[in-house]
Design a protein around this motif. Structure first.
Motif, PDB file in Angstrom:
ATOM      1  N   GLU A 115       0.231  -7.409  12.922  1.00  0.00           N
ATOM      2  CA  GLU A 115       1.080  -6.767  11.922  1.00  0.00           C
ATOM      3  C   GLU A 115       0.201  -5.876  11.060  1.00  0.00           C
ATOM      4  N   SER A 116       0.799  -4.858  10.481  1.00  0.00           N
ATOM      5  CA  SER A 116       0.022  -3.809   9.826  1.00  0.00           C
ATOM      6  C   SER A 116      -0.854  -4.334   8.697  1.00  0.00           C
ATOM      7  N   GLU A 142       1.037   4.883  15.205  1.00  0.00           N
ATOM      8  CA  GLU A 142       0.367   3.692  14.682  1.00  0.00           C
ATOM      9  C   GLU A 142      -0.838   4.082  13.828  1.00  0.00           C
ATOM     10  N   GLN A 162       2.940  -5.103   4.548  1.00  0.00           N
ATOM     11  CA  GLN A 162       3.127  -4.783   5.955  1.00  0.00           C
ATOM     12  C   GLN A 162       4.202  -3.710   6.044  1.00  0.00           C
ATOM     13  N   THR A 163       3.967  -2.762   6.915  1.00  0.00           N
ATOM     14  CA  THR A 163       4.883  -1.622   7.004  1.00  0.00           C
ATOM     15  C   THR A 163       6.035  -1.887   7.963  1.00  0.00           C
ATOM     16  N   GLU A 164       6.031  -3.053   8.610  1.00  0.00           N
ATOM     17  CA  GLU A 164       7.168  -3.440   9.449  1.00  0.00           C
ATOM     18  C   GLU A 164       8.181  -4.196   8.578  1.00  0.00           C
ATOM     19  N   GLU A 186      10.876  -3.395  17.666  1.00  0.00           N
ATOM     20  CA  GLU A 186       9.772  -3.178  16.734  1.00  0.00           C
ATOM     21  C   GLU A 186      10.030  -3.813  15.369  1.00  0.00           C
ATOM     22  N   LEU A 187      10.515  -5.025  15.352  1.00  0.00           N
ATOM     23  CA  LEU A 187      10.763  -5.717  14.085  1.00  0.00           C
ATOM     24  C   LEU A 187       9.598  -6.647  13.764  1.00  0.00           C
ATOM     25  N   PRO A 188       9.379  -6.956  12.489  1.00  0.00           N
ATOM     26  CA  PRO A 188       8.305  -7.893  12.141  1.00  0.00           C
ATOM     27  C   PRO A 188       8.575  -9.280  12.701  1.00  0.00           C
ATOM     28  N   GLY A 264       7.159  -0.464   2.494  1.00  0.00           N
ATOM     29  CA  GLY A 264       6.628  -1.706   3.051  1.00  0.00           C
ATOM     30  C   GLY A 264       7.212  -2.916   2.353  1.00  0.00           C
TER      31      GLY A 264
END
Length: 475
Positions: A115-116, A142, A162-164, A186-188, A264
């Protein structure tokens, strides 16, 4: 027996956590030695068998425990089984050294799986050149997302977020939103709320997952959203963000940029790390140790980081000694003073440290402000007076009986009261003053406070003795 057979019999595997860690939570030596032996024998299969399924925390501890040269070999032998999230669990020095020894392509591939917020945490301490080499290996989107997070100030919410996240327009129905969550790729991995945004991505409100799942599918999000949810600016200090979580019992919180667009989300697990880091930093600062010092740091780095405050402490020690020098003739005529004066200074230092610790913590948690500062100063001064009076009686009796001199007991008792009152007063005033001057009270308070209590203690005791007994005089 062949070397490969020996390594296969060495140490327990990860299937039994009780064998990996001892009763105190440390990795057992047999397990670490087994991994080290497998690395030394270039037995990648055995390494994967032992460490391939470890939790990221266990893997992080293993990395720190292994010898320096074995760490990159462990990563290479584990290959795709190596969880780069383990690098968030290790000291900064170890992490940077390890990343510098790995190929940029290897690091980039591992970072893509994170995760970001974890990816940013791993990359942020690298030199710009090394960081750019790794980022260059990532796909454009990314790379852009990570670069944007890394552009935020160090120790800011933007670095921690986190950007997700899950965002949806207000006109979506509950059913549409649930279907989107079920199908989107593309979900966290973990989230607790759906953020409702307008076409410019400004935050309109949020819908907690429990409310979403308990509402009929035909309802619009606009009908069930919570308006004006708590938000944190991306440039806000992470410690301030942590206080927001603590104050409002948050599990997650939206992060917005300077244009109030959603960029985020901060999660409670990130905030727990922040709280631990800040507490650890303050604890070290109270001892004059820099907040980023780790047990894995080199001798030269550690010595260099500690010497500035030791030099300052040396200067202040000479100031305290100069007070004693003023009463050299007095001490020569009554040796008992030399025996007793460290007691006054020591008790003042200890009492001042108690007050200072409370004050520094209160400043860190923003519990001290203009509305209560005077009350706290008065309270600590009175506490010093109360404790000083009790200790004065005890020390006066002991000193009087020890040297068979009741007057000497009375003098040291009086000096004790004076010094403990000053300790309480300056124990809170010094941290407040340093905070007003934008200096870190946790770092600087102890040096100045020790100087004050030493000087006041010596001057009060030796000065009273000189005046009462008519000794020597001040030179």
């Amino acid at each position: 027996m062949a070397a490969d057979d020996q390594t296969r019999d060495a140490g327990p595997g990860p299937e039994d956590d009780n064998e990996i860690r001892d009763d105190e939570g440390r990795l057992v030596a047999d397990f670490v030695d087994g991994v080290a032996d497998a690395i030394g024998a270039n037995d990648a299969e055995r390494v994967r068998e032992l460490a391939g399924d470890l939790h990221e925390s266990d893997l992080g501890d293993l990395i720190e425990t292994l010898e320096h040269d074995d760490r990159p070999k462990l990563v290479e032998m584990l290959g795709k089984d190596f969880d780069f999230a383990a690098l968030t669990e290790i000291d900064e020095t170890v992490r940077v050294q390890l990343l510098e020894e790995l190929a940029p392509e290897t690091v980039a591939e591992g970072v893509r799986e994170l995760e970001s917020d974890d990816a940013v945490y791993i990359l942020e301490d690298l030199d710009q050149v090394d960081r750019d080499k790794i980022l260059a290996q990532l796909p454009a989107l990314e790379r852009l997302a990570l670069t944007r997070s890394l552009d935020y100030p160090e120790d800011s919410a933007g670095r921690r977020m986190q950007t997700e996240f899950v965002a949806a327009p207000a006109f979506w129905t509950v059913g549409h939103t649930i279907d989107y969550i079920a199908d989107a790729q593309e979900l966290p991995d973990t989230f607790y709320e759906v953020f409702v945004v307008d076409p410019t991505y400004k935050l309109v409100g949020s819908v907690p997952l429990d409310r979403l799942l308990r509402t009929r599918r035909s309802k619009l999000l606009s009908e069930i959203l919570e308006e004006d949810p708590r938000t944190i600016k991306a440039t806000e200090d992470q410690e301030s963000a942590a206080r927001t979580f603590e104050r409002y019992n948050l599990v997650s919180c939206a992060v917005i940029d300077e244009n109030e667009r959603l960029v985020g989300v901060l999660m409670v697990d990130d905030i727990v790390d922040v709280i631990e880091e800040e507490a650890d930093e303050d604890l070290r600062a109270l001892g004059g140790v820099t907040g980023d010092e780790e047990i894995s740091d080199t001798v030269m780095y550690t010595a260099r980081s500690r010497i500035p405050w030791l030099l300052i402490n040396l200067v202040t020690a000479f100031l305290s000694a100069s007070v004693i020098g003023l009463f050299e003739a007095t001490i020569e005529q009554m040796v008992a003073l030399a025996v007793l004066m460290p007691i006054v200074a020591s008790m003042g230092g200890n009492a001042g440290t108690q007050t200072m610790t409370v004050a520094v913590r209160a400043l860190a948690t923003r519990e001290i402000g203009g509305h209560n500062a005077r009350r706290l100063v008065r309270r600590e001064t009175l506490v010093g007076l109360a404790n000083g009076s009790v200790l004065a009686i005890v020390v006066a009796i002991i000193a009087g009986l020890w040297f068979k001199n009741a007057q000497l007991g009375a003098i040291i008792g009086t000096a004790m009261v004076v010094n403990l009152v000053c300790a309480g007063l300056f124990g809170i005033l010094i941290p407040i003053a340093l905070d007003k001057l934008k200096a870190d009270p946790a770092v600087a308070s102890s040096v100045f406070l020790t100087t004050v209590t030493d000087m006041v203690g010596f001057f009060a005791f030796l000065g009273l003795a000189t005046w009462w007994f008519g000794l020597g005089g001040v030179s």
